[in-house]
Enzyme design. Sequence first.
Site, short mmCIF file in Angstrom:
data_model
loop_
_atom_site.label_atom_id
_atom_site.label_comp_id
_atom_site.label_asym_id
_atom_site.label_seq_id
_atom_site.Cartn_x
_atom_site.Cartn_y
_atom_site.Cartn_z
N ARG A 132 -17.45 1.43 -0.41
CA ARG A 132 -16.79 2.67 -0.82
C ARG A 132 -16.44 2.56 -2.29
NH1 ARG A 132 -13.27 6.91 0.88
NH2 ARG A 132 -11.42 7.08 -0.46
N HIS A 185 -0.62 7.31 2.17
CA HIS A 185 -2.05 7.16 2.44
C HIS A 185 -2.45 5.69 2.35
CE1 HIS A 185 -1.43 7.82 -1.88
NE2 HIS A 185 -2.57 7.17 -2.12
#
Length: 342
Positions: A275, A265
């Site tokens: 974020r 990932h």
Amino acid sequence: MVVVSQPALNQFLQIKTCKNTTTLLSGIPVVDLSSPEAKTLIVKACQEFGFFKLVNHGVPLDFMANLENEALKFFNQALSEKDKAGPPDPFGYGSKRIGSNGDMGWVEYLLLNTNPDIISPKTLFIFRENSEIFRSAVKKYISEMKRLCYQVLELMADGLGIQPRNAFSKLLRDEKSDCCFRVNHYPPCPELQAIALNGRNLIGFGEHTDPQIISVLRSNNTSGLQICLRDGTWVLVPPDQTSFFINVGDALQVMTNGRFKSVKHRVLSETSKSRLSMIYFGGPSLSEKIVPLPSVMSKDEESLYKEFTWHEYKKAAYKSRLADNRLSLFEKSATQTQTQTQ
Ligand SMILES: C=C1C[C@]23C[C@@]1(O)CC[C@H]2[C@@]12CC[C@H](O)[C@@](C)(C(=O)O1)[C@H]2[C@@H]3C(=O)O
Ligand SMILES: O=C(O)CCC(=O)C(=O)O
Ligand SMILES: [Fe+2]
């Protein structure tokens, strides 16, 4: 983080290739923890993706929101204040440098050890003075993460038909388990809107697999997380601040002799929204041998991996770059496996 020039940003930019197209995936497996089918769906998701989204998890939403608020208060301080808790050793505050082998990302973070017996001097600076609310929010959140990991790992064992059902979870229940907690803050990068990107992306956190057994990730509603499918395609994971995302780590791949795959990932940054993600990494005690569980293996099946302890794996992992295939160091060659079966 400070304003930077385009040449300085270049080191975070990644060129997109046609082979590696990013597509929007609506098919991320979703597991309802309260459903009787949970164990079957978890096993399927870990075999196919090494990743799934967990809903109806029972973690109070205000624990998640409180921690997010407190973490943002930390990251909103002046860099000179945050730097008092850094550089990470590996625990503490870090900015842009990930690990100690040259990896960079458009991210700042806090890395904490969750074992209260091991106090890193750097982390004392995170919670100094008026930060009692932050400390308590972290503590409450971590105790929920532990409970959630035990529950998910027991469902994994059930789903795989492993006896006893605590075969995985007992490794995290061990008082010497080696777990850590990370809060990542990806600031927006307005400079990027001003320059021509030519289809390139800003890397927040470069591609990697997590070395531990299991990771539990929660983020705010800003996208950026991507997972890599078996065919090498990168797909976006739509954010959902009320849910958790579970990653299979390298150690779980070994303990299931490759039935579960650790998921590759990465995070690509947004240009306009920040974020914030928090990840709990569940690892075993340092002395634990990481081997396939006998009850996972079929008759005459051989381990695909050489025997190693978590300490040995961690040592090797911390010498590696983020994108390295750390498990390959511990894989048996085809000839080794054949010789053993003869
Ligand atoms: C580049 C690195 C950062 C990392 C240690 C390593 O040498 C390779 C693994 C990296 C990773 C990825 C998952 C977690 O975020 C982490 C804490 C871990 O256990 O392994 C990080 C390490 C880190 O940031 O120190
Ligand atoms: O921040 C994220 O969303 C993921 C980061 C990650 O994969 C990690 O810290 O290991
Ligand atoms: Fe990760």
